[in-house]
Design a protein around this motif. Sequence first.
Motif, short mmCIF file in Angstrom:
data_model
loop_
_atom_site.label_atom_id
_atom_site.label_comp_id
_atom_site.label_asym_id
_atom_site.label_seq_id
_atom_site.Cartn_x
_atom_site.Cartn_y
_atom_site.Cartn_z
N GLN A 132 0.83 -1.20 0.00
CA GLN A 132 0.00 0.00 0.00
C GLN A 132 0.86 1.25 0.00
O GLN A 132 0.58 2.22 -0.72
CB GLN A 132 -0.93 0.00 1.22
N SER B 53 -8.38 -6.35 2.49
CA SER B 53 -8.32 -4.92 2.24
C SER B 53 -8.61 -4.69 0.76
O SER B 53 -7.91 -5.23 -0.11
CB SER B 53 -6.93 -4.38 2.60
N PRO C 87 -9.08 -1.68 -1.97
CA PRO C 87 -9.04 -0.24 -2.27
C PRO C 87 -10.12 0.14 -3.28
O PRO C 87 -10.30 -0.53 -4.30
CB PRO C 87 -7.64 -0.06 -2.85
N LEU D 73 -9.95 2.65 1.74
CA LEU D 73 -9.70 1.24 2.00
C LEU D 73 -10.94 0.62 2.65
O LEU D 73 -11.29 0.95 3.79
CB LEU D 73 -8.47 1.06 2.90
N TYR E 180 -12.70 -2.73 4.08
CA TYR E 180 -12.24 -3.98 4.67
C TYR E 180 -13.35 -5.01 4.63
O TYR E 180 -14.51 -4.72 4.97
CB TYR E 180 -11.75 -3.76 6.10
N HIS F 18 -7.64 5.27 4.82
CA HIS F 18 -6.89 5.79 3.67
C HIS F 18 -5.40 5.47 3.86
O HIS F 18 -4.95 5.14 4.95
CB HIS F 18 -7.08 7.30 3.53
N TYR G 143 -2.24 3.68 4.19
CA TYR G 143 -1.63 2.35 4.35
C TYR G 143 -1.64 1.94 5.82
O TYR G 143 -1.71 2.75 6.72
CB TYR G 143 -0.19 2.36 3.82
#
Length: 383
Positions: A8, A29, A31, A43, A45, A254, A256
């Motif tokens: 990421q 995860s 995106p 992101l 989940y 957002h 990483y």
Amino acid sequence: MKITGILQHQAWQERVLPPVEQVRPGLWSIPVPLPDNPLRYVLVYGLEVPDGIALVDAGWDTPEAWDALRAGLGIAGYEVGDVKAVLVTHLHPDHYGLAGRVREASGAWVALHPADAGLLRDRYRDFDGLIAAMRRQMALHGVPDEEAGPLAEASRAILPLVRHTDPELLLEDGEQVPIAGWNLRTVWTPGHSPGHVCFFEPDRRLLLSGDHVLPRITPAIGVHPQQRHNPLADFYDSLDKVRGLDAEEVLPGHEYRFAGLADRVGALAEHHTARLDEIALEVIRAGADGATAWDLARRLTWSRPWADIQPFMRRAAMLETLAHLVMLEAQGRVDTVDGARAAGAAADGQPPCRWRATPVPPDPVDTVDTADPADPADPADPA
């Protein structure tokens, strides 16, 4: 702080969309892109459950976002129809916007904190009243007429990014989320929005932090017609609330993933403390006549020159400045000229609210002024 989302982070540096990843067994995860937005992506989940998958956040409602979410679910081995729940960390479009479409396609239930749930209709359905309130707020805090209208209207552009749906489940602070196989606990963290929540999984030592704690940027904290009175004070309290959680890894909304929650919380608090001091200094420089929040926002240090900041972000900058002024007022460091109203809306004929440094009372024992008059940090210095 240690970066744990290596792929990421690499994608962030290269300004590309990161890959779909299996973060832990049963946890994905995904995106979802945010075109023409400096955040680039949100992101989402995916938490595997016995009969499908649950999502934390959803992205905003655009064809690109919908396609990316479906593709990401496919990599994880699921379809949209397999989604059983959407847990929304807060009401902003990039987190809530697609929840309604996912629900329509799958029958999934949607969850949100009640403080944000109660704002949805005024924000996304009965919108004209909120636009009018924003327009009055712009006038109250010194935005020139030629800019106040466009700034107030800037939010109208986000309406197509949201498919409104009312949540079936309201998640209160400390409540366990009813998802089989997960010990997911709701942590109410107001500040970025009145009903922002994080989700803590103590068995897996994970914190899904939404926008509350991000690895690189600070979440926007602004005074807004739909905000609580002192959102920055709320944010400080919310940082303290998560600081001591036993989280091995933080999964933000957002950028990483990272480790070192307490360190990052400390850095966020330090940033706002420095910002409070910077704004207090600018108020002192404004002298006895004071300055509006708009005046002050234009003088502050931002990530780019004021002339390069687009209207929507100028409004955000002013509202963030106002949040710091409200906090400074609560600390007794600033007040408003002639007791002007600092919250709410401008009344007809009311001059803009101006802020000044709070006069420092003389020491009751030693009334000799020993302050250096050249020190711009001295609250009594009118320079």
